[in-house]
Every structure is written in C-alpha cells, then in structure tokens.
Design a protein around this motif. Sequence first.
Motif, short mmCIF file in Angstrom:
data_model
loop_
_atom_site.label_atom_id
_atom_site.label_comp_id
_atom_site.label_asym_id
_atom_site.label_seq_id
_atom_site.Cartn_x
_atom_site.Cartn_y
_atom_site.Cartn_z
N TYR A 163 5.89 9.84 -5.64
CA TYR A 163 4.70 10.63 -5.39
C TYR A 163 4.93 11.59 -4.23
N THR A 164 4.10 12.62 -4.19
CA THR A 164 4.12 13.56 -3.09
C THR A 164 2.69 13.97 -2.76
N VAL A 165 2.47 14.24 -1.49
CA VAL A 165 1.21 14.79 -1.01
C VAL A 165 1.58 16.04 -0.22
N TYR A 166 0.93 17.15 -0.53
CA TYR A 166 1.32 18.40 0.10
C TYR A 166 0.14 19.37 0.12
N ILE A 167 0.28 20.40 0.92
CA ILE A 167 -0.71 21.46 0.98
C ILE A 167 -0.07 22.72 0.41
N GLU A 168 -0.84 23.38 -0.42
CA GLU A 168 -0.38 24.63 -1.04
C GLU A 168 -1.37 25.73 -0.65
N LYS A 169 -0.86 26.86 -0.26
CA LYS A 169 -1.71 27.98 0.10
C LYS A 169 -1.57 29.09 -0.94
N ILE A 170 -2.71 29.48 -1.51
CA ILE A 170 -2.73 30.54 -2.50
C ILE A 170 -3.81 31.53 -2.07
N ASP A 171 -3.41 32.78 -1.83
CA ASP A 171 -4.36 33.83 -1.43
C ASP A 171 -5.27 33.38 -0.29
N ASP B 176 0.85 -1.19 0.00
CA ASP B 176 0.00 0.00 0.00
C ASP B 176 0.89 1.24 0.00
N LEU B 177 0.38 2.30 -0.58
CA LEU B 177 1.08 3.58 -0.52
C LEU B 177 0.86 4.17 0.87
N PHE B 178 1.86 4.82 1.39
CA PHE B 178 1.71 5.49 2.68
C PHE B 178 1.21 6.91 2.44
N ILE B 179 0.13 7.26 3.12
CA ILE B 179 -0.42 8.60 3.07
C ILE B 179 -0.39 9.13 4.51
N PRO B 180 0.27 10.25 4.75
CA PRO B 180 0.38 10.75 6.13
C PRO B 180 -0.96 11.30 6.64
N TRP C 299 -0.49 15.97 10.16
CA TRP C 299 0.94 16.02 9.89
C TRP C 299 1.22 16.93 8.69
N LEU C 300 0.38 16.83 7.65
CA LEU C 300 0.56 17.69 6.47
C LEU C 300 0.39 19.16 6.84
N ILE C 301 -0.58 19.46 7.70
CA ILE C 301 -0.81 20.84 8.15
C ILE C 301 0.41 21.35 8.91
N GLY C 302 1.05 20.48 9.69
CA GLY C 302 2.26 20.85 10.42
C GLY C 302 2.03 22.03 11.34
N GLY C 303 2.96 22.94 11.35
CA GLY C 303 2.86 24.11 12.20
C GLY C 303 2.31 25.32 11.49
N SER C 304 1.69 25.13 10.33
CA SER C 304 1.24 26.25 9.51
C SER C 304 0.20 27.13 10.20
N ARG C 305 -0.55 26.56 11.10
CA ARG C 305 -1.62 27.32 11.76
C ARG C 305 -1.10 28.17 12.91
N ILE C 306 0.17 27.97 13.27
CA ILE C 306 0.75 28.74 14.37
C ILE C 306 2.04 29.44 13.92
N GLY C 307 2.08 29.79 12.65
CA GLY C 307 3.23 30.53 12.13
C GLY C 307 4.33 29.69 11.54
N GLY C 308 4.17 28.37 11.54
CA GLY C 308 5.18 27.49 10.96
C GLY C 308 4.89 27.19 9.50
N SER C 309 5.27 26.01 9.08
CA SER C 309 5.09 25.65 7.67
C SER C 309 4.37 24.32 7.54
N TYR C 310 3.96 24.01 6.32
CA TYR C 310 3.34 22.73 6.00
C TYR C 310 4.43 21.67 5.88
N ASN C 311 4.03 20.41 5.99
CA ASN C 311 4.94 19.29 5.83
C ASN C 311 4.60 18.53 4.56
#
Length: 108
Positions: free
Chosen positions: A46-54, A4-8, A12-24
């Motif tokens: 493959y990659t799974v990530y979060i992108e923030k636009i506006d 199986d593919l591992f999906i985090p 974990w993907l959100i990471g510290g982005s909500r408190i001034g950090g970055s996504y994972n």
Amino acid sequence: MRQDLFIPLFEWLIGGSRIGGSYNPYYGSQTEDPAKAAWGQRIFNYTVYIEKIDDTEYLRAAVWSGLRAFQSCPEEEITRAAFDCEADSLPQVEAWLTAQRDAFFAEP
C-alpha cells in the motif's frame, strides 16, 4: 493476528511542499506471516501520498499485491481511493486500507 497498518502523520506526508520542497509518499507492505521471509508469501502493498493537480491537493491511497514496486505495477492491478487532503482524513485512510488488506488475505 495481523499487525496494524502504519499510517504516517499528515505533516510528514506534506513534507517540504509548502516551502518549495516536495511531498513524502509512504509505502508499506504486509505478508501472511511477518515472522517469515516475504519470498513465497502473498504480499499486500500500500501507499499513502498527496497529489497536487491545478493547485488542489488530494490525499490518496492505493493498494496492489506481489513483488512489483508501485511505479512498475500495471495500472489495472492497482486499486485507488481519494480522501479530503487534511489530517482528519487519516482515520478514513487507515480504515479503507485495513478493509482492503483484510479482503486480500481472506481470499484463498
């Protein structure tokens, strides 16, 4: 049989982005035979990530093949998909990635 593919976890993907950090971003790969060294085998990446636009977050997934890192792979060799940025989207991400992987290894 393929592993199986591992999906985090979404958290974990959100990471510290909500408190001034970055996504994972998460990166993974599979070969035709996981018991052997990757060299000389076809490699599905493959990659799974979060992108923030506006101020809007997007859950993304992308696939490519070979030995290149995601950041150095030519854009035309990357296939991408976008999903709602929520934990409930992770099964859809996994299904899309699995279909991409199965199609990749089905090719001669």
